[in-house]
Structure formats: structure tokens, C-alpha cells
Design an enzyme around this catalytic site. Sequence first.
Site, PDB file in Angstrom:
ATOM      1  N   HIS A 140       5.906  30.430  39.023  1.00  0.00           N
ATOM      2  CA  HIS A 140       6.917  31.064  38.176  1.00  0.00           C
ATOM      3  C   HIS A 140       6.399  32.378  37.606  1.00  0.00           C
ATOM      4  CE1 HIS A 140       9.369  31.292  34.326  1.00  0.00           C
ATOM      5  NE2 HIS A 140      10.231  31.458  35.308  1.00  0.00           N
ATOM      6  N   HIS A 164      17.670  35.735  36.625  1.00  0.00           N
ATOM      7  CA  HIS A 164      17.757  34.511  37.420  1.00  0.00           C
ATOM      8  C   HIS A 164      19.086  34.377  38.153  1.00  0.00           C
ATOM      9  CE1 HIS A 164      14.564  33.448  34.511  1.00  0.00           C
ATOM     10  NE2 HIS A 164      14.072  32.739  35.497  1.00  0.00           N
ATOM     11  N   ARG A 238      21.239  21.365  12.082  1.00  0.00           N
ATOM     12  CA  ARG A 238      21.015  20.811  10.746  1.00  0.00           C
ATOM     13  C   ARG A 238      22.184  19.916  10.395  1.00  0.00           C
ATOM     14  NH1 ARG A 238      19.596  17.884   7.272  1.00  0.00           N
ATOM     15  NH2 ARG A 238      18.913  18.476   5.177  1.00  0.00           N
ATOM     16  N   CYS A 286      18.595  27.867   7.357  1.00  0.00           N
ATOM     17  CA  CYS A 286      18.488  26.681   6.520  1.00  0.00           C
ATOM     18  C   CYS A 286      17.656  27.014   5.285  1.00  0.00           C
ATOM     19  CB  CYS A 286      17.838  25.550   7.310  1.00  0.00           C
ATOM     20  SG  CYS A 286      17.597  24.035   6.368  1.00  0.00           S
ATOM     21  N   TYR A 423      19.334  21.568  -2.761  1.00  0.00           N
ATOM     22  CA  TYR A 423      19.435  22.999  -2.462  1.00  0.00           C
ATOM     23  C   TYR A 423      19.446  23.837  -3.729  1.00  0.00           C
ATOM     24  CZ  TYR A 423      20.425  21.360   2.235  1.00  0.00           C
ATOM     25  OH  TYR A 423      20.347  20.745   3.450  1.00  0.00           O
TER      26      TYR A 423
END
Length: 571
Positions: A140, A164, A238, A286, A423
Site C-alpha cells: 500500500h 482510490h 456521543r 464534546c 456539563y
Amino acid sequence: MLLRRISPLLGGMQILNSPRACVAWPSSCLYSKDTRSSRGGANSSSSRQRWAFTTTGALLGLGSILLYRSHERKLAQDNQESGSGSHMVLSSSSDPKASISRSYPVYTLKEVQRHRTLADGIWVTLGKEVFNITEFVDMHPGGNRILLAAGGSLEPFWAMYGIHNQKHVLEILSAYKIGELSPEEQASGPADLSDPYAQDPPRHPALKVNSMKPFNAEPPAEVLTDAYITPNAFFFKRNHLPVPRLDPASYRLEVVGRMGNASLFLSLEELKTRFPRHEVTVTLQCAGNRRSEMNAVKPVKGLDWGIAAIGNAKWAGARLRDVLVAAGFSEGEIGALHVQFEGLDRDLAGTGYGASIPYHEAMSSSHDVLLAYEMNGEELPLDHGFPLRVIVPGVVGARNVKWLSRILVSIEESQSHWQQNDYKGFSPSVDWDTVDFSASPAIQELPVQSAITDPQPGTLVAEEDDKITVKGYAWSGGGREVVRVDVSLDGGSTWHVAKLTGEKQAPGQAWAWKLWTLTVPLPAGRTELEILCKAVDSSYNVQPDTVAPIWNLRGVLSNAWHRVHVSVTRN
């Protein structure tokens, strides 16, 4: 040539392991000495030297392809003699679809996923076909980066690496076909009704899983800077609860009307036809991104995210403002301070995920808050909120509620656990015995952030022309544009300014990240490098230098200078 990396995950067209690698790329190779040890199996030869290569033109590239034809015919001959049937036998046509008809075994996704190492064999899928590419790994041109696809689909990688998508590459791949892929429904069998996660969608095995139930995972960090737009398969996942399965035909969004007015119920089709389609490029992050660095200072509670709980996508849907106006609301609405969102993902007690944002942001014509039904030109994937989610640019990912069921304008914030008791940020002095979640505001806009994606920590790099390339991402919340990224190779003693790339967005609406690259001379005489990065946004906010002063018990808002230590080998 730039500094070459010698690491488990090699990327780009930089190093080849074998002279046979030329046959897999439409260019050619100039070879150095071959000091390879004999291969005792697919996973041996760890001590062999790498092959340097350079592109020399299409004519020699054609020779490479012809050389591969010879290799291909040899494979077919070997298979016929052994009766293994491990590879497809190609016809004389250059079209892989014109191959000799034959039947193949049928494999499940679970069976493919078991083949992720050189010892077990490297299997991948493309469409509904299964390929055993173990023998191709050394050939590769992108080095061992191909191993990221092991046990999973090639599609998301090929979407990023467009080279590709050529006929001769498909021809090469077809030589390694070993089977057909069965539908995932057949692979998993009947759903276990006692398990609320039994119907979660399949995910790419390249993801680093932080929890299975609920599913939370991030992509390999180096993938993030391979493309400005993060492919859906590699966008961090998430989830707080099981992924709901919804019928788009019967789906209805409830928008609770202006005080005294009836609710507005909208089908997915009405959202698409009644309101103008709006598209915007938005980075989501996040709150716990880079939590692992806080964990290293002192343990925190939360998923141990690395630097890849962040992604950038093109989202499309109806503006939330347009929908609220249709429900009878206007700017400056009396008693309207917050807009609450409720999701259809629920726990066993029936409690759903919820969050809210300030009303003025929801109604702002410049804030681009969306009710999104598309992600990167496709319908929302299940993991990302199908059929409808909220996209709130510039704020923490937790407010971008997925599988949206209900919108409520209110004088108060959402009372959900995730808004009131999670949070939120605290002083390093606060612990779980003294924490008072009511004393801190819910996180909305996130601080300026950056991280190094390449090279990876612990990488051994080899000197070549005394240069090194460092890559990463940078982003800031609230629509603040990243205006500069500084990079140091010597632990902060000296700094270099990186080159920024990314979509140009309006002032105050810089919702998307910047990717950055730095190519500079290697510091003289150094065998160890401590690479640092720090970003500066349009308000001249800059990242703090260390983690300890911003440590908090939930491990959120981790944005200290990112540090990567690498070793250098010199000639």
C-alpha cells in the site's frame, strides 16, 4: 523530502515497504537497497528497512500496473492450483465487473470485524463485497494507514482519498475478493428485546470506543486532518442513551405554540417543503474532549476522551427561527428566555435527553441555529440524530439535541439532568463532597481549542533533509474565528506560526474549525522533541499553558496547550 515517520500508523505517500508497492499506485518507485528479512508470515519483517520512493511519471506508472498484472495472474494461478478460491479470477477486460462469474461465501459484519490484525488476516468491505487484503498491506503506497480500515468498510477512507476512485484501483482490489457481505440484520439475528441497545446501528471498527452502552467513540486522531469535512463514519459518536429507531413517515415534531396557542406539529416532509433549506458548516465538540489529559493530573468522572471528540460537517435543514415564527413567536417575546429541546432517546424509566439554549440565540437571524435533517449531503445517520436534530453553532455538543421530538419556549432553562447537574465547570478546589451544581452556569459557548494530530505521541521519526511537518486543528466557540496557531518544537522556548486552511465564514459566524500545518527545519542536534500548539481567536483569547489550573471534577473544558513528545533518529 520531509521528515519521515516510523510508527504503527503511517500516512500519505511517504514510505513503501516493498518494491511490489509500485503496482498499487499510478506512479513509479526508485528503489534503495533491499535489506528485508525473509517473511515467515504476514506479520513478520518488523526490522526491515523501509523503501523510499518518488513519483517519476505516468509512463513508468503504466509499467507498474503491468507489473501488477503479472502478480495478479500469479495469484490466480496459485489459487487454481491450491483450490483455495481466495481471490477473484479476472477476465481480460479492464472492467472488474466483467470478471468470470463465480459464487462466493457470505460473511456477516461480525465475521469481517474479527479480521483486524495481520495474524488473523486483514479483511475489509466495499459495498457488499468482502476482501482479504493481508498480502496487499506491504504494497500500500500510503503505508500502514490502510490498517485503519481493517475489519470494516473502505468507503469513508476512499471518500477522503479520492485517488482510490479509479478503475485500475478497483481492478487491483477485486483480485482480493473472498466473499459477499450479508445484510447486517441477518448478521445480528433477532433483536434481544431485553437489551435496549440491541438495535443500535453498526459502527466502523476504526473508531476508538470509550463505552459500548451507550455507544461513545472517537476516530483515530490523524484522520481528522486528512479532510476539512469529517466523514460521517468518522465523526465522533456521543450518545447518552440507546439510539431510537424512528419511522420518518410517522415522525412528528411538536413545537409548543405561543402562550395560549395550540402546538404546531410538523412532519419531516413539512419541515423540508414548508421552510427554506439552509446549509452551514459547523464544528461540534464534546465538552469532554481531551478529558484524558485532565485524568492524567487527577482522576475525574467521565469518558476518557482523547483529542478527537470533535468533528466538522456541513449540516442542512430548516432554521429554528423560521419554525418558531411559524409557531407565533417573535424577537423580544415577553417571558421567552430559553428554548428547550427534548429528544426521543430515553432511559428505562422513560426519561428523555434534554437541553436548552438562550431564546435570543434561537431567534437571531445571524446565529444559524438549524433543525437539521442532512449531514454532509446525506440524511442524518442514526447515531447523529435521524431523522431530525438541533445544530447550535458555536456551543458545546451537549446542547445539539438529537432525535428531536419537542421544542418548548420557556422562562426557565431545561430541567433535564444534563442541563442542571452535568456539563458545568468548577474550580480545581471543588470535589464531589463540596460540589453544588446550582452554583455554576450550564456550558454554552466553548473556549478556544487546538490539538496536534500528526505526528502521534511516542512516534519515532527518522531525519531526512532536517525538516518536519506538524498538523492539527483549531476552533473557538461563539463564532470567534481562529486567527493564529503557534507551534513549538522545543517545549515552548521558541515558536513558529502555522499555516491555516479552512472555509471563509462571516465575522462572528466562524462556526467551523481551521486546519493547520507547519513545515520547519528540525532543531539542530535534538533527538527528542516536545511539540506544543496553542491557538488564538479573534477576541485574542489564547489557550492556557497547563492543565492543572483548569482541572475540574468533571474533566470538561480541557483546552491547555496540547503536547506531543516524539523521538528523532539521525543518520
